[in-house]
Design an enzyme around this catalytic site. Sequence first.
Site, PDB file in Angstrom:
ATOM      1  N   GLU A  89       0.864  -1.179   0.000  1.00  0.00           N
ATOM      2  CA  GLU A  89       0.000   0.000   0.000  1.00  0.00           C
ATOM      3  C   GLU A  89       0.893   1.220   0.000  1.00  0.00           C
ATOM      4  OE1 GLU A  89      -1.698  -0.676   3.741  1.00  0.00           O
ATOM      5  OE2 GLU A  89      -2.990  -2.274   3.013  1.00  0.00           O
ATOM      6  N   TYR A 146       8.304   1.395  -7.361  1.00  0.00           N
ATOM      7  CA  TYR A 146       7.518   0.150  -7.401  1.00  0.00           C
ATOM      8  C   TYR A 146       7.162  -0.222  -8.848  1.00  0.00           C
ATOM      9  CZ  TYR A 146       6.901   1.200  -2.404  1.00  0.00           C
ATOM     10  OH  TYR A 146       7.112   1.492  -1.074  1.00  0.00           O
TER      11      TYR A 146
HETATM   12  C1  COA Z   1      10.924   5.531  -1.764  1.00  0.00           C
HETATM   13  C2  COA Z   1      12.373   5.506  -1.316  1.00  0.00           C
HETATM   14  C3  COA Z   1      12.614   4.243  -0.481  1.00  0.00           C
HETATM   15  C4  COA Z   1      13.281   5.462  -2.555  1.00  0.00           C
HETATM   16  O1  COA Z   1      14.636   5.296  -2.116  1.00  0.00           O
HETATM   17  P1  COA Z   1      15.886   5.838  -2.993  1.00  0.00           P
HETATM   18  O2  COA Z   1      17.107   5.206  -2.423  1.00  0.00           O
HETATM   19  O3  COA Z   1      15.869   7.304  -3.082  1.00  0.00           O
HETATM   20  O4  COA Z   1      15.563   5.219  -4.420  1.00  0.00           O
HETATM   21  P2  COA Z   1      16.595   4.929  -5.611  1.00  0.00           P
HETATM   22  O5  COA Z   1      17.686   5.960  -5.607  1.00  0.00           O
HETATM   23  O6  COA Z   1      16.998   3.507  -5.570  1.00  0.00           O
HETATM   24  O7  COA Z   1      15.677   5.192  -6.872  1.00  0.00           O
HETATM   25  C5  COA Z   1      14.948   4.109  -7.449  1.00  0.00           C
HETATM   26  C6  COA Z   1      13.813   4.649  -8.288  1.00  0.00           C
HETATM   27  O8  COA Z   1      12.877   5.332  -7.452  1.00  0.00           O
HETATM   28  C7  COA Z   1      12.287   6.404  -8.186  1.00  0.00           C
HETATM   29  N1  COA Z   1      12.618   7.671  -7.533  1.00  0.00           N
HETATM   30  C8  COA Z   1      13.520   7.850  -6.530  1.00  0.00           C
HETATM   31  N2  COA Z   1      13.498   9.144  -6.140  1.00  0.00           N
HETATM   32  C9  COA Z   1      12.581   9.763  -6.905  1.00  0.00           C
HETATM   33  C10 COA Z   1      12.078  11.095  -6.954  1.00  0.00           C
HETATM   34  N3  COA Z   1      12.532  12.048  -6.133  1.00  0.00           N
HETATM   35  N4  COA Z   1      11.092  11.376  -7.843  1.00  0.00           N
HETATM   36  C11 COA Z   1      10.603  10.418  -8.665  1.00  0.00           C
HETATM   37  N5  COA Z   1      11.039   9.126  -8.655  1.00  0.00           N
HETATM   38  C12 COA Z   1      12.014   8.819  -7.799  1.00  0.00           C
HETATM   39  C13 COA Z   1      12.871   6.335  -9.587  1.00  0.00           C
HETATM   40  O9  COA Z   1      12.042   5.491 -10.359  1.00  0.00           O
HETATM   41  C14 COA Z   1      14.201   5.670  -9.322  1.00  0.00           C
HETATM   42  O10 COA Z   1      14.705   5.011 -10.445  1.00  0.00           O
HETATM   43  P3  COA Z   1      15.771   5.749 -11.420  1.00  0.00           P
HETATM   44  O11 COA Z   1      16.892   6.194 -10.535  1.00  0.00           O
HETATM   45  O12 COA Z   1      16.133   4.679 -12.387  1.00  0.00           O
HETATM   46  O13 COA Z   1      15.023   6.900 -12.005  1.00  0.00           O
HETATM   47  C15 COA Z   1      12.741   6.783  -0.505  1.00  0.00           C
HETATM   48  O14 COA Z   1      12.340   7.910  -1.248  1.00  0.00           O
HETATM   49  C16 COA Z   1      12.132   6.857   0.871  1.00  0.00           C
HETATM   50  O15 COA Z   1      12.646   6.302   1.839  1.00  0.00           O
HETATM   51  N6  COA Z   1      11.003   7.565   1.023  1.00  0.00           N
HETATM   52  C17 COA Z   1      10.395   7.780   2.348  1.00  0.00           C
HETATM   53  C18 COA Z   1       9.750   6.538   2.878  1.00  0.00           C
HETATM   54  C19 COA Z   1       8.670   6.039   1.956  1.00  0.00           C
HETATM   55  O16 COA Z   1       7.904   6.813   1.403  1.00  0.00           O
HETATM   56  N7  COA Z   1       8.592   4.713   1.816  1.00  0.00           N
HETATM   57  C20 COA Z   1       7.585   4.082   1.012  1.00  0.00           C
HETATM   58  C21 COA Z   1       6.330   3.948   1.800  1.00  0.00           C
HETATM   59  S1  COA Z   1       5.112   2.991   0.942  1.00  0.00           S
END
Ligand code: COA
Length: 146
Positions: free
Chosen positions: A104, A116
């Site tokens: 979710e 995702y």
């Molecule tokens: C979601 C989260 C885990 C992503 O972690 P991250 O280490 O920044 O992600 P990555 O660097 O591995 O990026 C993977 C993909 O995520 C997406 N992404 C990451 N940051 C993004 C941004 N600011 N805007 C849009 N897409 C983004 C892209 O698809 C990216 O792929 P790409 O680099 O090939 O474009 C992080 O933003 C986070 O911890 N958020 C807060 C907690 C949260 O919301 N968790 C999910 C709850 S359901």
Amino acid sequence: MTAIREMKPEDLAWVTELERLCFSDPWSETLLAEALAQPLDRLWVAEEEGRPAGYFDLRIVAGEGELMRIAVAPGFRGRGLGRKLMEKLAETARENGAQEITLEVRASNAPAIALYKSMGFQTEAVRKGYYASPAEDALIMWRRRG
Ligand SMILES: CC(C)(COP(=O)(O)OP(=O)(O)OC[C@H]1O[C@@H](n2cnc3c(N)ncnc32)[C@H](O)[C@@H]1OP(=O)(O)O)[C@@H](O)C(=O)NCCC(=O)NCCS
């Protein structure tokens, strides 16, 4: 250098802090400790250069995986750690016989939704007003292949 390893009780304090930094409804240390002690839950952490940087909790019930939590610390985002954690999650699900994974997510959480989708998840339902503080719809996503 990134290391992804299983979470241990010694990680509880920093994962609790990570929860506070990342969510408006953070899990408490007690709740995290319960998840860690729960055989259905698989919790893994990511370390970057030896520093704690992220974690996930995958629950496996009756051959289905459910992503309960995933978070990367703000200072470590945007460099592939979230994707590495998701790849470990998919591997963990597969190894435990779960071909399908669900989750979710808040409808406004664009970074998580993009991650995702890139990992093969698709939105199958919307739960209106599912979240509180702030009130928001939930997208229910599934990854149907192993
Ligand atoms: C979601 C989260 C885990 C992503 O972690 P991250 O280490 O920044 O992600 P990555 O660097 O591995 O990026 C993977 C993909 O995520 C997406 N992404 C990451 N940051 C993004 C941004 N600011 N805007 C849009 N897409 C983004 C892209 O698809 C990216 O792929 P790409 O680099 O090939 O474009 C992080 O933003 C986070 O911890 N958020 C807060 C907690 C949260 O919301 N968790 C999910 C709850 S359901």
